[in-house]
Design a protein around this motif. Structure first.
Motif, PDB file in Angstrom:
ATOM      1  N   ASP A  57       0.852  -1.190   0.000  1.00  0.00           N
ATOM      2  CA  ASP A  57       0.000   0.000   0.000  1.00  0.00           C
ATOM      3  C   ASP A  57       0.887   1.239   0.000  1.00  0.00           C
ATOM      4  O   ASP A  57       1.448   1.613   1.025  1.00  0.00           O
ATOM      5  N   LEU A  58       1.023   1.895  -1.159  1.00  0.00           N
ATOM      6  CA  LEU A  58       1.913   3.047  -1.267  1.00  0.00           C
ATOM      7  C   LEU A  58       1.459   4.212  -0.398  1.00  0.00           C
ATOM      8  O   LEU A  58       2.279   5.048   0.001  1.00  0.00           O
ATOM      9  N   SER A  59       0.168   4.266  -0.086  1.00  0.00           N
ATOM     10  CA  SER A  59      -0.326   5.355   0.762  1.00  0.00           C
ATOM     11  C   SER A  59       0.212   5.242   2.191  1.00  0.00           C
ATOM     12  O   SER A  59       0.156   6.207   2.957  1.00  0.00           O
ATOM     13  N   ALA A  60       0.739   4.066   2.542  1.00  0.00           N
ATOM     14  CA  ALA A  60       1.298   3.868   3.886  1.00  0.00           C
ATOM     15  C   ALA A  60       2.742   4.343   3.985  1.00  0.00           C
ATOM     16  O   ALA A  60       3.329   4.308   5.072  1.00  0.00           O
ATOM     17  N   TYR A  61       3.323   4.772   2.866  1.00  0.00           N
ATOM     18  CA  TYR A  61       4.721   5.200   2.892  1.00  0.00           C
ATOM     19  C   TYR A  61       4.846   6.519   3.646  1.00  0.00           C
ATOM     20  O   TYR A  61       4.174   7.501   3.343  1.00  0.00           O
ATOM     21  N   ASP A  62       5.737   6.555   4.630  1.00  0.00           N
ATOM     22  CA  ASP A  62       5.970   7.717   5.475  1.00  0.00           C
ATOM     23  C   ASP A  62       7.435   8.116   5.341  1.00  0.00           C
ATOM     24  O   ASP A  62       8.332   7.347   5.714  1.00  0.00           O
ATOM     25  N   VAL A  63       7.671   9.304   4.811  1.00  0.00           N
ATOM     26  CA  VAL A  63       9.044   9.740   4.530  1.00  0.00           C
ATOM     27  C   VAL A  63       9.897   9.709   5.786  1.00  0.00           C
ATOM     28  O   VAL A  63      11.037   9.218   5.783  1.00  0.00           O
ATOM     29  N   GLY A  64       9.372  10.218   6.884  1.00  0.00           N
ATOM     30  CA  GLY A  64      10.149  10.255   8.114  1.00  0.00           C
ATOM     31  C   GLY A  64      10.473   8.883   8.650  1.00  0.00           C
ATOM     32  O   GLY A  64      11.612   8.606   9.049  1.00  0.00           O
ATOM     33  N   ASN A 148      18.382  10.442 -12.876  1.00  0.00           N
ATOM     34  CA  ASN A 148      17.928   9.597 -13.992  1.00  0.00           C
ATOM     35  C   ASN A 148      17.603   8.203 -13.481  1.00  0.00           C
ATOM     36  O   ASN A 148      18.421   7.283 -13.595  1.00  0.00           O
ATOM     37  N   HIS A 149      16.418   8.048 -12.926  1.00  0.00           N
ATOM     38  CA  HIS A 149      16.024   6.767 -12.336  1.00  0.00           C
ATOM     39  C   HIS A 149      16.052   5.639 -13.356  1.00  0.00           C
ATOM     40  O   HIS A 149      16.582   4.549 -13.078  1.00  0.00           O
ATOM     41  N   MET A 150      15.500   5.869 -14.532  1.00  0.00           N
ATOM     42  CA  MET A 150      15.448   4.822 -15.555  1.00  0.00           C
ATOM     43  C   MET A 150      16.850   4.469 -16.049  1.00  0.00           C
ATOM     44  O   MET A 150      17.191   3.291 -16.182  1.00  0.00           O
ATOM     45  N   GLY A 151      17.662   5.488 -16.301  1.00  0.00           N
ATOM     46  CA  GLY A 151      19.021   5.228 -16.763  1.00  0.00           C
ATOM     47  C   GLY A 151      19.840   4.501 -15.720  1.00  0.00           C
ATOM     48  O   GLY A 151      20.620   3.595 -16.040  1.00  0.00           O
ATOM     49  N   TRP A 152      19.671   4.889 -14.445  1.00  0.00           N
ATOM     50  CA  TRP A 152      20.357   4.215 -13.348  1.00  0.00           C
ATOM     51  C   TRP A 152      19.956   2.748 -13.305  1.00  0.00           C
ATOM     52  O   TRP A 152      20.809   1.861 -13.159  1.00  0.00           O
ATOM     53  N   SER A 153      18.671   2.487 -13.419  1.00  0.00           N
ATOM     54  CA  SER A 153      18.170   1.111 -13.360  1.00  0.00           C
ATOM     55  C   SER A 153      18.756   0.271 -14.487  1.00  0.00           C
ATOM     56  O   SER A 153      19.193  -0.870 -14.272  1.00  0.00           O
ATOM     57  N   GLN A 154      18.771   0.831 -15.676  1.00  0.00           N
ATOM     58  CA  GLN A 154      19.267   0.078 -16.834  1.00  0.00           C
ATOM     59  C   GLN A 154      20.768  -0.153 -16.769  1.00  0.00           C
ATOM     60  O   GLN A 154      21.271  -1.170 -17.270  1.00  0.00           O
ATOM     61  N   ASP A 183      10.622   8.369  -6.516  1.00  0.00           N
ATOM     62  CA  ASP A 183      10.889   9.103  -5.278  1.00  0.00           C
ATOM     63  C   ASP A 183      11.185   8.147  -4.126  1.00  0.00           C
ATOM     64  O   ASP A 183      12.103   8.378  -3.328  1.00  0.00           O
ATOM     65  N   ILE A 184      10.417   7.067  -4.038  1.00  0.00           N
ATOM     66  CA  ILE A 184      10.662   6.076  -2.988  1.00  0.00           C
ATOM     67  C   ILE A 184      11.998   5.393  -3.217  1.00  0.00           C
ATOM     68  O   ILE A 184      12.753   5.145  -2.266  1.00  0.00           O
ATOM     69  N   ALA A 185      12.322   5.088  -4.473  1.00  0.00           N
ATOM     70  CA  ALA A 185      13.598   4.444  -4.779  1.00  0.00           C
ATOM     71  C   ALA A 185      14.766   5.316  -4.349  1.00  0.00           C
ATOM     72  O   ALA A 185      15.749   4.823  -3.769  1.00  0.00           O
ATOM     73  N   ARG A 186      14.674   6.610  -4.612  1.00  0.00           N
ATOM     74  CA  ARG A 186      15.765   7.518  -4.230  1.00  0.00           C
ATOM     75  C   ARG A 186      15.943   7.543  -2.715  1.00  0.00           C
ATOM     76  O   ARG A 186      17.074   7.507  -2.215  1.00  0.00           O
ATOM     77  N   ARG A 187      14.835   7.610  -1.998  1.00  0.00           N
ATOM     78  CA  ARG A 187      14.935   7.661  -0.536  1.00  0.00           C
ATOM     79  C   ARG A 187      15.449   6.338   0.026  1.00  0.00           C
ATOM     80  O   ARG A 187      16.274   6.323   0.947  1.00  0.00           O
ATOM     81  N   PHE A 188      14.930   5.228  -0.504  1.00  0.00           N
ATOM     82  CA  PHE A 188      15.350   3.919   0.003  1.00  0.00           C
ATOM     83  C   PHE A 188      16.830   3.682  -0.299  1.00  0.00           C
ATOM     84  O   PHE A 188      17.554   3.071   0.493  1.00  0.00           O
TER      85      PHE A 188
END
Length: 270
Positions: A57-64, A148-154, A183-188
């Protein structure tokens, strides 16, 4: 049981003892599809997605909350208590190995055994410690992901997976990375690659198996050996497998090592 739905948790198998599988960065529970079925005749297997991954559930994601691995560990404790896990087996890949360590210290009654697949308590090199990356390398990696999330992934997924002779594996990991919310990928990624959990290895009560690939650009063998040396009650297996994801690239060898550890009892500890 909202915590179960929140993590898209699935329970399959027989047996009184629970076996909980936790995936790594940029992945989801599907990464265990070759390993988990081998244990479903003896264990109640639990597969789930960390918040922000897969079918969670992405709505449960809490940045802090998720700026620290403790936030993910708290989720593991909450989920396992909701499922009445006690003296179970936790199998964590990559960053989830440390999440499992933290969860086991928060709630020692949950897990009798921890299986740590390609773990790393710190990715940055330090005085007398080989983590695999210098500070400029980590910053370059994170800056690339930021821009560049997509470029990083590839670019990164095939290198992380290794096994260049089996490009389908790298392609699967690339697709998994690309499906993750940027955004979640960058934070994680920052939570993962900037963490230092070396002090958390002390005082772990569960028996531990450290599974290390023979070649791994993310967690070199020295890291697995460090984890083994600093866990009070652990066994170490250097797999013939290469790459950071032996659960996908060498599931048979991974299953055999886990099974031997769980069946072997004290004979495995050294």
């Amino acid at each position: 049981m909202s915590v179960v739905r929140r993590h898209n948790a699935r329970l399959v198998g027989n047996g009184r003892t629970a076996m909980v599988f936790a995936h790594g960065f940029g992945c989801d529970q599907n990464m265990w599809r070759y390993v988990a079925p081998a244990f479903q005749d003896r264990y109640r297997t639990v597969l789930f997605d960390h918040i922000g991954a897969g079918g969670s559930d992405l709505s449960a994601y809490d940045v802090g909350k998720y700026t620290s691995l403790d936030g993910y560990a708290d989720d593991v404790v909450e989920l396992c208590r909701a499922l009445d896990v006690r003296d179970g087996v936790f199998i964590g890949h990559s960053v989830s190995a440390m999440i499992g360590i933290l969860a086991s210290k928060k709630a020692p009654e949950l897990f009798a055994d921890l299986v740590l697949v390609c773990p790393s308590p710190r990715y940055l090199d330090d005085d007398g410690y080989v983590g695999g990356f210098s500070s400029p390398q980590i910053e370059e990696l994170l800056d690339f992901l930021d821009t560049n999330h997509m470029g990083w992934s590839q670019a990164m997924a095939p290198a992380i997976m290794g096994n260049a002779d089996r490009p389908e594996l790298g392609e699967e990991l690339t697709n998994s990375f690309c499906r993750t919310d940027p955004d979640i990928a960058r934070r994680f990624a920052r939570t993962t690659f900037l963490a230092d959990n070396r002090v958390d290895l002390a005082g772990v009560k569960a028996r531990c198996l450290v599974l290390q690939s023979s070649e791994d650009v993310i967690a070199p063998p020295e890291v697995g050996e460090y984890v083994h040396r600093h866990l009070p009650n652990s066994a170490f297996v250097l797999l013939d497998a290469t790459g950071h994801c032996p659960n996908l690239s060498a599931p048979g060898e991974t299953i055999a090592a886990i099974d031997g550890f769980l069946r072997g009892g004290g004979a495995w500890m050294r």
